[in-house]
Scaffold this active site. Structure first.
Site, PDB file in Angstrom:
ATOM      1  N   CYS A  96       1.015  -1.106   0.087  1.00 47.29           N
ATOM      2  CA  CYS A  96       0.233  -0.268   0.868  1.00 47.29           C
ATOM      3  C   CYS A  96       0.762   1.554  -0.189  1.00 47.29           C
ATOM      4  O   CYS A  96       1.610   1.927  -1.023  1.00 47.29           O
ATOM      5  CB  CYS A  96      -1.073   0.069   1.172  1.00 47.29           C
ATOM      6  SG  CYS A  96      -2.446   0.873   1.215  1.00 47.29           S
ATOM      7  N   HIS A 192      -3.799  -5.567   2.108  1.00 47.99           N
ATOM      8  CA  HIS A 192      -3.460  -5.723   3.693  1.00 47.99           C
ATOM      9  C   HIS A 192      -3.888  -7.639   4.023  1.00 47.99           C
ATOM     10  O   HIS A 192      -4.348  -8.289   3.386  1.00 47.99           O
ATOM     11  CB  HIS A 192      -4.072  -4.568   4.864  1.00 47.99           C
ATOM     12  CG  HIS A 192      -4.021  -3.637   3.811  1.00 47.99           C
ATOM     13  ND1 HIS A 192      -2.363  -3.029   4.367  1.00 47.99           N
ATOM     14  CD2 HIS A 192      -4.087  -3.313   3.534  1.00 47.99           C
ATOM     15  CE1 HIS A 192      -2.093  -1.671   3.796  1.00 47.99           C
ATOM     16  NE2 HIS A 192      -3.389  -1.795   3.314  1.00 47.99           N
TER      17      HIS A 192
HETATM   18  N1  GLN Z   1      -2.436   6.793   1.653  1.00 43.57           N
HETATM   19  C1  GLN Z   1      -2.675   5.801   0.759  1.00 43.57           C
HETATM   20  C2  GLN Z   1      -3.882   6.089   0.311  1.00 43.57           C
HETATM   21  O1  GLN Z   1      -4.896   5.888   0.927  1.00 43.57           O
HETATM   22  C3  GLN Z   1      -2.169   4.856   1.297  1.00 43.57           C
HETATM   23  C4  GLN Z   1      -2.583   3.946   2.337  1.00 43.57           C
HETATM   24  C5  GLN Z   1      -2.490   2.324   2.802  1.00 43.57           C
HETATM   25  O2  GLN Z   1      -1.013   2.358   2.952  1.00 43.57           O
HETATM   26  N2  GLN Z   1      -3.129   1.987   3.525  1.00 43.57           N
HETATM   27  O3  GLN Z   1      -3.754   5.203  -0.911  1.00 43.57           O
END
Ligand code: GLN
Length: 242
Positions: A96, A192
């Protein structure tokens, strides 16, 4: 039992970039290495500290846009080193927020541009609408399941290989059915869950690459009982894609 050799796992930015259980990926790799008869040493890397030496496997997690901004300078400082490790076939799993930063750039929903390392040929833009929910992928490692929650919409450069094809969920952008990106042994993904405990084949692929890189020989797996993970994954796939 004598160890088959030591593998050093480097966990990038565990304070700033580790949400939705991503720490479980590091724990999974360390546990599986031990179950397979290897010694695992986990080294955390924090912003401003010297980068751990002899990294054989590198893991990074997700984070808020603010967490990404906090690790930007450190990533830039270690850019050449990380690029050299990637070129040298060091396996990496970037989830992510760190996936986005291993790409060319991430533009937040407010319009701030965070330059990336460019190890993966992907470009990301934040959107007002988040992509949230369970995901099922078809990959070289079989069916992979996980959970996504991101505002960033990621487009692959021409010729950039994705990690998988989306069977359920949004993936990189909700449009082209691609998810993640793989270059050499660097794996980027939005998943995740944490993703590795649920998908042992992906975890062992990273381990196999780390063994080759660290010890110059093939991975010698031991028999590991993955019944629980396999049952959970199969049920998830059945529930979501039938
Ligand atoms: N800030 C990034 C997004 O929302 C990463 C989010 C995350 O790592 N879950 O795209």
């Amino acid at each position: 039992m004598t160890s088959k050799g030591r593998i050093n796992v480097v966990h990038l930015y565990p304070r700033e970039m580790s949400i939705y259980g991503d720490l479980g990926n590091t724990r999974c790799l360390a546990s599986r290495l031990r179950w397979h008869g290897y010694e695992a040493e986990v080294r955390q890397h924090h912003p401003g500290h010297p980068f751990p030496e002899d990294a054989h496997l590198v893991v990074g997690g997700g984070g808020q846009d603010s967490g990404q901004a906090r690790v930007e300078d450190d990533l830039a400082r270690n850019a050449d080193l990380l690029r050299a490790l990637a070129e040298d076939d060091t396996p990496m799993l970037m989830v992510c927020g760190t996936y986005q930063l291993f790409g060319r750039s991430f533009t937040t929903v407010q319009g701030t541009v965070l330059p990336g390392l460019g190890i993966l040929d992907v470009t990301t833009r934040g959107n007002p609408k988040r992509m949230i929910g369970p995901v099922v992928l078809e990959t070289d490692y079989g069916e992979v399941v996980g959970y996504e929650n991101h505002s960033g919409s990621t487009i692959l450069g021409e010729g950039q290989r994705p990690l998988g094809r989306v069977r359920h969920g949004s993936g990189n952008n909700g449009n082209d059915r691609t998810e993640g990106a793989v270059t050499r042994q660097v794996h980027g993904t939005y998943l995740h869950g944490p993703v590795l405990p649920a998908n042992p084949a992906l975890a062992d692929a990273l381990i196999a690459a780390a063994v080759r890189r660290a010890l110059g020989r093939d991975f010698e797996p031991a028999q590991v009982d993955d019944t629980i993970a396999d049952t959970a994954r199969t049920r998830q796939v059945k529930r979501l894609v039938g």
